[in-house]
Design a protein around this motif. Structure first.
Motif, PDB file in Angstrom:
ATOM      1  N   TRP A  62      10.737  12.837  -4.764  1.00 42.82           N
ATOM      2  CA  TRP A  62      10.646  13.396  -3.411  1.00 42.82           C
ATOM      3  C   TRP A  62      11.608  12.654  -2.493  1.00 42.82           C
ATOM      4  O   TRP A  62      11.836  11.455  -2.666  1.00 42.82           O
ATOM      5  CB  TRP A  62       9.240  13.212  -2.847  1.00 42.82           C
ATOM      6  N   PRO A  63      12.143  13.339  -1.449  1.00 37.34           N
ATOM      7  CA  PRO A  63      12.970  12.622  -0.471  1.00 37.34           C
ATOM      8  C   PRO A  63      12.134  11.597   0.306  1.00 37.34           C
ATOM      9  O   PRO A  63      10.929  11.785   0.481  1.00 37.34           O
ATOM     10  CB  PRO A  63      13.475  13.720   0.461  1.00 37.34           C
ATOM     11  N   ARG A  64      12.818  10.526   0.733  1.00 39.93           N
ATOM     12  CA  ARG A  64      12.142   9.414   1.403  1.00 39.93           C
ATOM     13  C   ARG A  64      11.280   9.837   2.588  1.00 39.93           C
ATOM     14  O   ARG A  64      10.151   9.400   2.738  1.00 39.93           O
ATOM     15  CB  ARG A  64      13.196   8.439   1.947  1.00 39.93           C
ATOM     16  N   ALA A  65      11.841  10.684   3.436  1.00 38.41           N
ATOM     17  CA  ALA A  65      11.135  11.063   4.660  1.00 38.41           C
ATOM     18  C   ALA A  65       9.831  11.775   4.319  1.00 38.41           C
ATOM     19  O   ALA A  65       8.799  11.537   4.932  1.00 38.41           O
ATOM     20  CB  ALA A  65      12.025  11.960   5.517  1.00 38.41           C
ATOM     21  N   ARG A  66       9.893  12.633   3.311  1.00 42.17           N
ATOM     22  CA  ARG A  66       8.708  13.384   2.926  1.00 42.17           C
ATOM     23  C   ARG A  66       7.647  12.432   2.371  1.00 42.17           C
ATOM     24  O   ARG A  66       6.453  12.565   2.663  1.00 42.17           O
ATOM     25  CB  ARG A  66       9.090  14.427   1.871  1.00 42.17           C
ATOM     26  N   ILE A  67       8.078  11.440   1.576  1.00 40.11           N
ATOM     27  CA  ILE A  67       7.136  10.462   1.022  1.00 40.11           C
ATOM     28  C   ILE A  67       6.463   9.701   2.152  1.00 40.11           C
ATOM     29  O   ILE A  67       5.243   9.527   2.168  1.00 40.11           O
ATOM     30  CB  ILE A  67       7.862   9.484   0.063  1.00 40.11           C
ATOM     31  N   VAL A 111       0.843  -1.191   0.000  1.00 40.94           N
ATOM     32  CA  VAL A 111       0.000   0.000   0.000  1.00 40.94           C
ATOM     33  C   VAL A 111       0.886   1.252   0.000  1.00 40.94           C
ATOM     34  O   VAL A 111       0.682   2.185  -0.775  1.00 40.94           O
ATOM     35  CB  VAL A 111      -0.921  -0.019   1.245  1.00 40.94           C
ATOM     36  N   GLU A 112       1.906   1.239   0.854  1.00 40.04           N
ATOM     37  CA  GLU A 112       2.785   2.409   0.941  1.00 40.04           C
ATOM     38  C   GLU A 112       3.442   2.719  -0.405  1.00 40.04           C
ATOM     39  O   GLU A 112       3.449   3.854  -0.861  1.00 40.04           O
ATOM     40  CB  GLU A 112       3.874   2.168   2.001  1.00 40.04           C
ATOM     41  N   ARG A 113       3.975   1.671  -1.047  1.00 41.45           N
ATOM     42  CA  ARG A 113       4.676   1.910  -2.305  1.00 41.45           C
ATOM     43  C   ARG A 113       3.703   2.332  -3.402  1.00 41.45           C
ATOM     44  O   ARG A 113       4.032   3.159  -4.252  1.00 41.45           O
ATOM     45  CB  ARG A 113       5.433   0.642  -2.713  1.00 41.45           C
ATOM     46  N   ASN A 114       2.493   1.772  -3.371  1.00 37.46           N
ATOM     47  CA  ASN A 114       1.475   2.189  -4.329  1.00 37.46           C
ATOM     48  C   ASN A 114       1.181   3.674  -4.194  1.00 37.46           C
ATOM     49  O   ASN A 114       1.176   4.408  -5.183  1.00 37.46           O
ATOM     50  CB  ASN A 114       0.187   1.382  -4.111  1.00 37.46           C
ATOM     51  N   ILE A 115       0.954   4.098  -2.951  1.00 43.25           N
ATOM     52  CA  ILE A 115       0.622   5.506  -2.733  1.00 43.25           C
ATOM     53  C   ILE A 115       1.800   6.400  -3.115  1.00 43.25           C
ATOM     54  O   ILE A 115       1.625   7.488  -3.627  1.00 43.25           O
ATOM     55  CB  ILE A 115       0.206   5.743  -1.261  1.00 43.25           C
ATOM     56  N   ALA A 116       3.011   5.871  -2.917  1.00 43.81           N
ATOM     57  CA  ALA A 116       4.214   6.672  -3.165  1.00 43.81           C
ATOM     58  C   ALA A 116       4.604   6.727  -4.643  1.00 43.81           C
ATOM     59  O   ALA A 116       5.623   7.326  -4.978  1.00 43.81           O
ATOM     60  CB  ALA A 116       5.384   6.124  -2.346  1.00 43.81           C
ATOM     61  N   THR A 117       3.783   6.145  -5.525  1.00 43.04           N
ATOM     62  CA  THR A 117       4.173   6.059  -6.939  1.00 43.04           C
ATOM     63  C   THR A 117       4.589   7.407  -7.534  1.00 43.04           C
ATOM     64  O   THR A 117       5.725   7.567  -7.998  1.00 43.04           O
ATOM     65  CB  THR A 117       3.019   5.479  -7.784  1.00 43.04           C
ATOM     66  N   VAL A 118       3.673   8.365  -7.504  1.00 46.25           N
ATOM     67  CA  VAL A 118       3.979   9.640  -8.175  1.00 46.25           C
ATOM     68  C   VAL A 118       5.052  10.435  -7.424  1.00 46.25           C
ATOM     69  O   VAL A 118       5.987  10.922  -8.050  1.00 46.25           O
ATOM     70  CB  VAL A 118       2.697  10.464  -8.410  1.00 46.25           C
ATOM     71  N   PRO A 119       4.962  10.565  -6.068  1.00 48.17           N
ATOM     72  CA  PRO A 119       6.071  11.231  -5.381  1.00 48.17           C
ATOM     73  C   PRO A 119       7.418  10.587  -5.716  1.00 48.17           C
ATOM     74  O   PRO A 119       8.424  11.282  -5.883  1.00 48.17           O
ATOM     75  CB  PRO A 119       5.723  11.059  -3.896  1.00 48.17           C
ATOM     76  N   GLY A 120       7.432   9.248  -5.842  1.00 48.05           N
ATOM     77  CA  GLY A 120       8.663   8.547  -6.213  1.00 48.05           C
ATOM     78  C   GLY A 120       9.144   8.977  -7.593  1.00 48.05           C
ATOM     79  O   GLY A 120      10.324   9.245  -7.804  1.00 48.05           O
ATOM     80  N   LEU A 121       8.198   9.049  -8.541  1.00 47.19           N
ATOM     81  CA  LEU A 121       8.565   9.459  -9.903  1.00 47.19           C
ATOM     82  C   LEU A 121       9.075  10.897  -9.920  1.00 47.19           C
ATOM     83  O   LEU A 121       9.919  11.260 -10.727  1.00 47.19           O
ATOM     84  CB  LEU A 121       7.347   9.348 -10.831  1.00 47.19           C
TER      85      LEU A 121
END
Lengths: 314, 252
Positions: free
Chosen positions: A105-110, A92-102
């Motif tokens: 964004w820094p890890r902590a902020r994600i 779930v976390e990685r799914n939500i983080a898809t666009v911030p990851g692209l």
């Protein structure tokens, strides 16, 4: 702001979208409704260029989207579809983080953003952060889908029948949450549905489409009271028309502000059909009204509900 | 996977471990089985294949299988990816036809046809094995990529992933178990087919088998076949293990 200027899309000899022009204002919740094949989903998918337009221009904040890289354009918008489309191999976390990851964004902020979104959509972060999509119910999956779409704080949220596959109770609660999120974030929403009740409930404005053409674009009240064509009237339906009519206005719109009375008060933003229900349940013709801060805001009379001129064009 | 970390019972029932032990024992211990083969086949002058060491043959066999399989994975996987892209869709039919033809040819025929062009040795064997392994890899790559659910692809693109990100972050991880199954089939087929490659002069575990068949030396045939079988078991069990990890990691 989203502008369509005489936009046409053909698939072979079939014209899916036929010279459609409209504008969605900043922060507006626009619902696109119509029968299957009316072109409503095609219009939505042209906004993020998943489908390229054949003719006409689509502009976002005045900028022609044809001049932007599709990936960059899409990362600026949220996108939610009926079948959710969560990545089954990601948590779930990685799914939500898809666009911030692209977007890098820094890890902590994600991580903070994921926590914030899970809480916003009523999913306990401790419980669901590391879960996989197959471990969630349909409603929870769509909550994650909405969270994923909101992750990078998009100015525009595109939703293609996002709640159609859910049971009525889950659908209603997600509708309520979406309304609250829209009010809170001020995101512009374009929402495709075939369910008029959903459209009336969510939309600031409703665009009715048929055979690739825009039939009417108006407020929920106008769609109900001034349907532009028999199709619009059919979509609204005769059944319980009066209650639908009441549902698009709130208690605050019709309360008599100078009066006061006793009893358990209603909030000013309560839809009128709830007020009617409340009157029937309590056996009274008058209900006190309070505003958002709990201060008295007048009295609603039963006769106010049937005042023919009331509200006008809300 | 360490031997030390395993309970005895677990160790005994683990196919990969047992296979490995059998393989190593057979490859290193074959010379010491000479008296056994002498007893079994008293009529033979030379009951043990000694022209090449079994260690050498096994390593060469594995190298041939490894290189040809790797080539098939790169070619077949690449082609399978290409024909599932928008720009390569037209070539899908052609690719599948070519891959099927490669498989319908008997391996001996491919070997025989390659020899006049490439001469004797490992090269024609390499070509034949690569062609032979292509079909399962191509077929499963295409099937695996086709099997990625459309809504998942739609949301991947809709969220702003570029073509490479969609392929490497979404499509390949989700297709991996199916692709791996194709690779497994290809490699297992090649372990067997590589033995036949000895007919064109490639030094593999097929050499004792071919020599044994020509010279009516059953002991040679058994020695070669035992090691090929053990090798196949080890590789198959290895893929089993790999598939298990992959399943846990991806297809949830």
């Amino acid at each position: 702001m989203i502008e369509f200027e005489r936009v046409t899309k053909r698939f072979g000899s079939w014209t899916a979208v036929d010279a459609v022009s409209f504008t969605v204002a900043e922060g507006e919740f626009r619902v696109l409704i119509g029968p299957s094949g009316s072109g409503k989903s095609t219009v939505l998918r042209m906004i993020n260029r998943l489908i390229p337009a054949d003719e006409g221009a689509i502009r976002i904040d005045g900028e022609d989207i044809a001049s932007l890289k599709p990936e960059e354009l899409r990362r600026r918008m949220g996108y939610v579809i009926q079948s959710v489309g969560l990545f089954p191999h990601w948590t779930v976390e990685r799914n939500i983080a898809t666009v911030p990851g692209l977007l890098g964004w820094p890890r902590a902020r994600i991580r903070d953003r994921v926590t914030e979104l899970l809480e916003l959509l009523n999913l306990d972060p401790r419980r669901y952060r590391s879960a996989y999509p197959h471990q969630l119910s349909g409603g929870q999956q769509q909550r994650v889908g909405v969270a994923r779409a909101l992750a990078a704080e998009p100015r525009i949220l595109l939703m293609d029948e996002p709640f159609s596959a859910l049971d009525p109770i889950t659908r209603a609660s997600l509708q309520t949450e979406l309304s609250a999120i829209h009010r809170r974030t001020g995101t512009t929403v374009v929402f495709v549905t075939h369910d008029m009740d959903e459209a009336l409930r969510l939309g600031d404005s409703i665009a009715v489409m048929d055979h690739g053409r825009l039939i009417q674009c108006a407020s929920p009240l106008d769609i109900l009271t001034r349907p532009a064509s028999p199709l619009v009237r059919d979509l609204v339906g005769r059944e319980e028309w009066g209650l639908k009519r009441l549902a698009v206005e709130t208690v605050g719109d019709r309360a008599r502000r100078q009066e006061s009375t006793t009893g358990e008060p209603l909030a000013a933003e309560t839809p009128l059909h709830r007020a009617l229900s409340e009157m029937v349940a309590r056996g009274t013709e008058r209900l006190p009204v309070v505003d958002g801060d709990g201060r008295p805001a007048g009295v609603l009379h039963l006769s106010d509900l049937v005042r023919p001129d009331a509200g006008g064009t809300a | 996977m360490t031997v030390a970390g395993m309970a005895p019972r677990e160790f005994l029932t683990d196919r990969l471990m047992l296979g490995l032990v059998a393989l190593v024992a057979l490859v290193l211990g074959m010379p010491s089985l000479k008296p056994l083969f002498a007893t079994l086949y008293p009529g033979l002058d030379r009951p043990l294949y000694e022209a090449e060491s079994f260690v050498r043959l096994t390593l060469d066999h594995m190298a041939l299988v490894g290189v040809s399989s790797l080539a098939a994975i790169l070619l077949g996987g690449g082609a399978g990816i290409a024909v599932t892209r928008p720009w390569g869709r037209e070539f899908r039919g052609l690719l599948e036809t070519v891959a099927t033809m490669g498989q319908t040819f008997p391996p001996v025929a491919v070997l025989a046809l390659a020899v006049p062009v490439m001469g004797f040795g490992s090269e024609p064997a390499l070509i034949a094995l690569t062609l032979y392994a292509l079909l399962p890899v191509v077929e499963n790559t295409v099937a695996g990529l086709d099997g990625v659910p459309a809504p998942v692809l739609d949301s991947a693109r809709g969220l702003g992933m570029g073509p490479a990100e969609v392929l490497f972050r979404v499509e390949l991880p989700l297709a991996a178990p199916v692709i791996l199954a194709g690779v497994r089939t290809a490699v297992i087929i090649n372990v067997g087919t590589a033995a036949i490659a000895s007919t064109v002069g490639a030094k593999t575990l097929g050499l004792p088998i071919i020599v044994g068949l020509n010279g009516s030396n059953q002991a040679y045939v058994i020695q070669g076949a035992l090691i090929v079988a053990a090798l196949a078991v080890v590789i198959d069990a290895g893929f089993d293990r790999l598939a298990g990890w992959l399943t846990r990691w991806s297809q949830r």
